[in-house]
Structure formats: structure tokens, C-alpha cells
Design a protein around this motif. Structure first.
Motif, PDB file in Angstrom:
ATOM      1  N   MET A   1      11.696  19.419 -44.407  1.00 14.93           N
ATOM      2  CA  MET A   1      11.243  18.102 -43.974  1.00 14.93           C
ATOM      3  C   MET A   1      10.416  17.462 -45.089  1.00 14.93           C
ATOM      4  SD  MET A   1       8.934  17.029 -40.658  1.00 14.93           S
ATOM      5  CE  MET A   1      10.215  17.579 -39.530  1.00 14.93           C
ATOM      6  N   ARG A   2      10.671  16.199 -45.344  1.00 13.02           N
ATOM      7  CA  ARG A   2       9.940  15.492 -46.392  1.00 13.02           C
ATOM      8  C   ARG A   2       8.502  15.263 -45.984  1.00 13.02           C
ATOM      9  NH1 ARG A   2      11.484   9.462 -48.724  1.00 13.02           N
ATOM     10  NH2 ARG A   2       9.806   9.343 -50.290  1.00 13.02           N
ATOM     11  N   ARG A   3       7.600  15.610 -46.893  1.00  9.54           N
ATOM     12  CA  ARG A   3       6.179  15.432 -46.613  1.00  9.54           C
ATOM     13  C   ARG A   3       5.783  13.979 -46.837  1.00  9.54           C
ATOM     14  NH1 ARG A   3       1.185  18.597 -49.646  1.00  9.54           N
ATOM     15  NH2 ARG A   3      -0.509  17.644 -48.432  1.00  9.54           N
ATOM     16  N   VAL A   4       5.078  13.407 -45.867  1.00  8.05           N
ATOM     17  CA  VAL A   4       4.622  12.026 -45.959  1.00  8.05           C
ATOM     18  C   VAL A   4       3.224  12.009 -46.570  1.00  8.05           C
ATOM     19  CG1 VAL A   4       4.090   9.932 -44.691  1.00  8.05           C
ATOM     20  CG2 VAL A   4       6.014  11.367 -43.965  1.00  8.05           C
ATOM     21  N   THR A   5       3.068  11.309 -47.694  1.00 11.86           N
ATOM     22  CA  THR A   5       1.768  11.210 -48.343  1.00 11.86           C
ATOM     23  C   THR A   5       0.911  10.174 -47.620  1.00 11.86           C
ATOM     24  OG1 THR A   5       2.750  11.748 -50.479  1.00 11.86           O
ATOM     25  CG2 THR A   5       0.581  10.723 -50.509  1.00 11.86           C
ATOM     26  N   PRO A   6      -0.302  10.543 -47.218  1.00 10.22           N
ATOM     27  CA  PRO A   6      -1.158   9.566 -46.522  1.00 10.22           C
ATOM     28  C   PRO A   6      -1.614   8.479 -47.475  1.00 10.22           C
ATOM     29  CG  PRO A   6      -2.405  11.544 -47.011  1.00 10.22           C
ATOM     30  CD  PRO A   6      -0.971  11.853 -47.379  1.00 10.22           C
ATOM     31  N   PRO A   7      -2.013   7.339 -46.940  1.00 10.88           N
ATOM     32  CA  PRO A   7      -2.569   6.281 -47.801  1.00 10.88           C
ATOM     33  C   PRO A   7      -3.778   6.783 -48.579  1.00 10.88           C
ATOM     34  CG  PRO A   7      -2.170   5.461 -45.576  1.00 10.88           C
ATOM     35  CD  PRO A   7      -2.007   6.942 -45.521  1.00 10.88           C
ATOM     36  N   ALA A   8      -4.007   6.188 -49.745  1.00  7.15           N
ATOM     37  CA  ALA A   8      -5.203   6.522 -50.521  1.00  7.15           C
ATOM     38  C   ALA A   8      -6.464   6.197 -49.723  1.00  7.15           C
ATOM     39  CB  ALA A   8      -5.190   5.763 -51.839  1.00  7.15           C
ATOM     40  N   LEU A   9      -6.375   5.143 -48.936  1.00  3.94           N
ATOM     41  CA  LEU A   9      -7.513   4.676 -48.146  1.00  3.94           C
ATOM     42  C   LEU A   9      -6.964   3.943 -46.929  1.00  3.94           C
ATOM     43  CD1 LEU A   9     -10.679   4.028 -48.068  1.00  3.94           C
ATOM     44  CD2 LEU A   9     -10.063   1.877 -49.150  1.00  3.94           C
ATOM     45  N   SER A  10      -7.557   4.165 -45.781  1.00  5.44           N
ATOM     46  CA  SER A  10      -7.132   3.406 -44.600  1.00  5.44           C
ATOM     47  C   SER A  10      -8.304   3.221 -43.651  1.00  5.44           C
ATOM     48  CB  SER A  10      -5.971   4.103 -43.873  1.00  5.44           C
ATOM     49  OG  SER A  10      -6.343   5.388 -43.420  1.00  5.44           O
ATOM     50  N   ALA A  11      -8.201   2.172 -42.856  1.00  5.30           N
ATOM     51  CA  ALA A  11      -9.222   1.864 -41.861  1.00  5.30           C
ATOM     52  C   ALA A  11      -8.530   1.407 -40.591  1.00  5.30           C
ATOM     53  CB  ALA A  11     -10.164   0.779 -42.365  1.00  5.30           C
ATOM     54  N   VAL A  12      -9.110   1.781 -39.467  1.00  4.47           N
ATOM     55  CA  VAL A  12      -8.529   1.443 -38.167  1.00  4.47           C
ATOM     56  C   VAL A  12      -9.595   0.781 -37.305  1.00  4.47           C
ATOM     57  CG1 VAL A  12      -7.376   2.314 -36.107  1.00  4.47           C
ATOM     58  CG2 VAL A  12      -6.970   3.430 -38.320  1.00  4.47           C
ATOM     59  N   ASN A  13      -9.373  -0.484 -36.973  1.00  2.01           N
ATOM     60  CA  ASN A  13     -10.171  -1.190 -35.968  1.00  2.01           C
ATOM     61  C   ASN A  13     -11.673  -1.168 -36.259  1.00  2.01           C
ATOM     62  OD1 ASN A  13     -10.224  -2.747 -33.604  1.00  2.01           O
ATOM     63  ND2 ASN A  13     -10.728  -0.969 -32.339  1.00  2.01           N
ATOM     64  N   LEU A  14     -12.037  -1.524 -37.500  1.00  2.00           N
ATOM     65  CA  LEU A  14     -13.461  -1.536 -37.864  1.00  2.00           C
ATOM     66  C   LEU A  14     -14.160  -2.740 -37.248  1.00  2.00           C
ATOM     67  CD1 LEU A  14     -13.443  -0.582 -41.654  1.00  2.00           C
ATOM     68  CD2 LEU A  14     -13.823   0.897 -39.679  1.00  2.00           C
ATOM     69  N   THR A  15     -15.253  -2.457 -36.579  1.00  2.70           N
ATOM     70  CA  THR A  15     -16.085  -3.503 -35.984  1.00  2.70           C
ATOM     71  C   THR A  15     -17.526  -3.230 -36.365  1.00  2.70           C
ATOM     72  OG1 THR A  15     -14.568  -3.813 -34.115  1.00  2.70           O
ATOM     73  CG2 THR A  15     -16.836  -4.592 -33.836  1.00  2.70           C
ATOM     74  N   GLN A  16     -18.220  -4.276 -36.820  1.00  2.92           N
ATOM     75  CA  GLN A  16     -19.608  -4.114 -37.258  1.00  2.92           C
ATOM     76  C   GLN A  16     -20.392  -5.371 -36.911  1.00  2.92           C
ATOM     77  OE1 GLN A  16     -20.373  -1.231 -38.318  1.00  2.92           O
ATOM     78  NE2 GLN A  16     -22.088  -1.244 -39.732  1.00  2.92           N
ATOM     79  N   ALA A  17     -21.560  -5.168 -36.329  1.00  2.71           N
ATOM     80  CA  ALA A  17     -22.433  -6.287 -35.976  1.00  2.71           C
ATOM     81  C   ALA A  17     -23.841  -5.992 -36.418  1.00  2.71           C
ATOM     82  CB  ALA A  17     -22.392  -6.539 -34.471  1.00  2.71           C
ATOM     83  N   TYR A  18     -24.567  -7.059 -36.748  1.00  2.00           N
ATOM     84  CA  TYR A  18     -25.984  -6.957 -37.084  1.00  2.00           C
ATOM     85  C   TYR A  18     -26.726  -7.887 -36.136  1.00  2.00           C
ATOM     86  CZ  TYR A  18     -24.091  -4.773 -41.265  1.00  2.00           C
ATOM     87  OH  TYR A  18     -23.405  -3.950 -42.124  1.00  2.00           O
ATOM     88  N   GLY A  19     -27.425  -7.282 -35.179  1.00  2.00           N
ATOM     89  CA  GLY A  19     -28.049  -8.087 -34.148  1.00  2.00           C
ATOM     90  C   GLY A  19     -26.986  -8.791 -33.308  1.00  2.00           C
ATOM     91  N   ASP A  20     -27.125 -10.104 -33.175  1.00  2.00           N
ATOM     92  CA  ASP A  20     -26.166 -10.880 -32.381  1.00  2.00           C
ATOM     93  C   ASP A  20     -24.983 -11.368 -33.209  1.00  2.00           C
ATOM     94  OD1 ASP A  20     -27.770 -10.614 -30.126  1.00  2.00           O
ATOM     95  OD2 ASP A  20     -28.931 -12.417 -30.588  1.00  2.00           O
ATOM     96  N   VAL A  21     -24.957 -11.023 -34.503  1.00  2.12           N
ATOM     97  CA  VAL A  21     -23.907 -11.524 -35.385  1.00  2.12           C
ATOM     98  C   VAL A  21     -22.870 -10.436 -35.607  1.00  2.12           C
ATOM     99  CG1 VAL A  21     -23.362 -12.472 -37.658  1.00  2.12           C
ATOM    100  CG2 VAL A  21     -25.522 -13.062 -36.532  1.00  2.12           C
ATOM    101  N   THR A  22     -21.640 -10.681 -35.165  1.00  2.32           N
ATOM    102  CA  THR A  22     -20.540  -9.747 -35.398  1.00  2.32           C
ATOM    103  C   THR A  22     -19.891 -10.097 -36.727  1.00  2.32           C
ATOM    104  OG1 THR A  22     -20.145  -9.508 -33.030  1.00  2.32           O
ATOM    105  CG2 THR A  22     -18.364  -8.834 -34.514  1.00  2.32           C
ATOM    106  N   VAL A  23     -19.939  -9.167 -37.679  1.00  4.18           N
ATOM    107  CA  VAL A  23     -19.467  -9.424 -39.033  1.00  4.18           C
ATOM    108  C   VAL A  23     -17.994  -9.058 -39.187  1.00  4.18           C
ATOM    109  CG1 VAL A  23     -19.856  -8.931 -41.487  1.00  4.18           C
ATOM    110  CG2 VAL A  23     -21.796  -9.026 -39.897  1.00  4.18           C
ATOM    111  N   LEU A  24     -17.579  -7.949 -38.596  1.00  3.94           N
ATOM    112  CA  LEU A  24     -16.171  -7.528 -38.622  1.00  3.94           C
ATOM    113  C   LEU A  24     -15.688  -7.339 -37.195  1.00  3.94           C
ATOM    114  CD1 LEU A  24     -16.208  -4.868 -41.498  1.00  3.94           C
ATOM    115  CD2 LEU A  24     -15.466  -7.256 -41.654  1.00  3.94           C
ATOM    116  N   ARG A  25     -14.456  -7.775 -36.958  1.00  2.58           N
ATOM    117  CA  ARG A  25     -13.917  -7.755 -35.598  1.00  2.58           C
ATOM    118  C   ARG A  25     -12.562  -7.033 -35.586  1.00  2.58           C
ATOM    119  NH1 ARG A  25     -16.593 -12.124 -32.917  1.00  2.58           N
ATOM    120  NH2 ARG A  25     -17.691 -13.465 -34.398  1.00  2.58           N
ATOM    121  N   GLY A  26     -12.594  -5.718 -35.520  1.00  2.00           N
ATOM    122  CA  GLY A  26     -11.362  -4.955 -35.389  1.00  2.00           C
ATOM    123  C   GLY A  26     -10.457  -5.015 -36.606  1.00  2.00           C
ATOM    124  N   VAL A  27     -11.017  -4.806 -37.792  1.00  2.55           N
ATOM    125  CA  VAL A  27     -10.254  -4.899 -39.040  1.00  2.55           C
ATOM    126  C   VAL A  27      -9.550  -3.575 -39.333  1.00  2.55           C
ATOM    127  CG1 VAL A  27     -10.444  -5.143 -41.546  1.00  2.55           C
ATOM    128  CG2 VAL A  27     -11.720  -6.675 -40.033  1.00  2.55           C
TER     129      VAL A  27
END
Length: 227
Positions: A1-27
Motif C-alpha cells: 500500500m502506498r504511504r501517504v505523506t502528511p502535510p508539512a503543516l496543517s490546522a483544523v478549525n482554529l478559533t481564538q478570541a481575546y476578551g470579547d473580540v474573536t480574532v479567528l473563526r474556525g480557520v
């Protein structure tokens, strides 16, 4: 079976807020070996926050980050720093060289942190960025453009899977900016590293094979208005 190389870098559904300010919304994103991706967007759109999360400099409130297939955001601080040194190269607008170390010793820092310093590779990288024979010099005798070229060499010294560059030419004049950007992309492709360029500079984004636009904490197909 062929081996699948993972991405060098990946992100799933990143969400980040500072206080009441949401900076990232599911990136989410994937960066593959040898690929150059630019993330553009106006000031305050979340570009630097995204890079800090991808590089393990901050921990996401929600979502997952993977370096070459390994979950990174759940590692403790010490293990994350060691893994980052060997898998992620970082280039910022300021070079952040240590003034009390020689040029060569600055370049060797990531390899030493990762437990695999490679002086021969470091010397090769210095030659490739036009600084052959300058390894014993101290950063204080270098020009701004030369210091940023050392920062590029340092980012690639530990054979990382990915290089994250946050406005890497923002402090340089146009000629030096083009030189540094071209070197970063060329060397990363030679070594097989993926490159994520975070920038508002359209000239820098032109070095990328793919451009992602970040607006209001989300990727959009609509080009943001920087006006």
C-alpha cells in the motif's frame, strides 16, 4: 500500500478570541512540502495570531495544529519547543539575532535545540544567502539586509518541514526585500520545506503558488480592501 505523506503543516478549525473580540473563526489549512502559500489581509484580520498558533508560540482555544502529521498544540511547553526547533522554521519582520553569538552560532540555534546541530549545512546556507566566510562575524557588523538573510538561513538550518514567515521583509528597502524573499522561497524549495508567508505586501505574495485572504478571522475568496 502506498504511504501517504502528511502535510508539512496543517490546522483544523482554529478559533481564538481575546476578551470579547474573536480574532479567528474556525480557520483550517494545509501546507505541503515544497509549497509556498501566502496569507494576506488588512491589519487586525488575524494574520499574526494565525502564525503564532501554527508555530506553537500560542495555544489555540479551539482547534488542532499538526506538524508533519504530529499533533502539536497538545504538547507541553518543553516538548513543543524542542519539536518546533526541528520541524518549524520561523522568520519575523525583525531578525532577532543574538548579538553575543557569532553569525554561525545564531544559525545553529535551532539544530542545537532539536539535538542535531549541522555546522556543515549551516555553512552551506550562509554561502547560499551570500554570506560565505562571515560565520565568525558578530551580528552588529552586518547590515539590516544581511541580518535578515542570516535569519533565513537560521530558519532552514534544522531541516524543518515548514517555514513560517511573518512580514519577513517589512523592515527592508525594496531591493533587499526582493532579495530576501527570493532567497527564502528558493532555499525552502531546495530543501523541500513548505513556506507560509504572512504579509500585506502584494509584491511578497507574488512569490506564492497559492494565496489565502484572511478577513474578519476567516478565509475568503474575495480580495480584501486594504484601502
Amino acid at each position: 500500500m502506498r504511504r501517504v505523506t502528511p502535510p508539512a503543516l496543517s490546522a483544523v478549525n482554529l478559533t481564538q478570541a481575546y476578551g470579547d473580540v474573536t480574532v479567528l473563526r474556525g480557520v483550517s489549512l494545509e501546507l505541503h512540502a515544497g509549497e509556498v502559500v501566502a496569507v494576506t489581509g488588512p491589519s487586525g484580520s488575524g494574520k499574526s495570531t494565525l502564525l503564532h498558533l501554527l508555530g506553537g508560540l500560542d495555544t489555540p482555544q479551539h482547534g488542532e495544529v499538526y506538524w508533519a502529521g504530529e499533533r502539536a498544540d497538545t504538547l507541553d511547553t518543553q516538548r513543543r519547543a524542542q519539536r518546533r526547533a526541528g520541524r518549524i522554521g520561523l522568520v519575523f519582520q525583525h531578525h532577532y539575532l543574538l548579538d553575543d553569538l557569532s553569525v554561525l552560532d545564531n544559525v545553529l540555534i535551532p539544530g542545537r535545540l532539536a539535538g542535531r546541530p549541522d555546522p556543515e549545512h549551516a555553512q552551506h546556507l550562509l554561502a547560499r544567502v551570500g554570506l560565505a566566510g562571515r560565520g565568525r562575524d558578530m551580528p552588529g557588523v552586518l547590515s539590516g539586509g544581511e541580518r535578515q538573510r542570516v535569519a533565513v538561513a537560521r530558519a532552514l538550518a534544522a531541516h524543518p518541514a515548514a517555514v513560517l514567515a511573518d512580514e519577513p521583509t517589512g523592515s527592508l528597502d525594496r531591493a533587499n526585500a526582493q532579495t530576501v524573499a527570493a532567497l527564502l522561497v528558493e532555499l525552502a524549495r531546495e530543501t523541500g520545506a513548505g513556506v507560509l508567508l504572512v504579509t500585506h505586501d502584494e509584491r511578497l505574495a507574488q512569490h506564492a503558488g497559492r494565496v489565502l485572504h484572511l478577513l474578519d478571522g476567516q478565509f475568503t475568496d474575495t480580495l480584501p480592501d486594504y484601502g
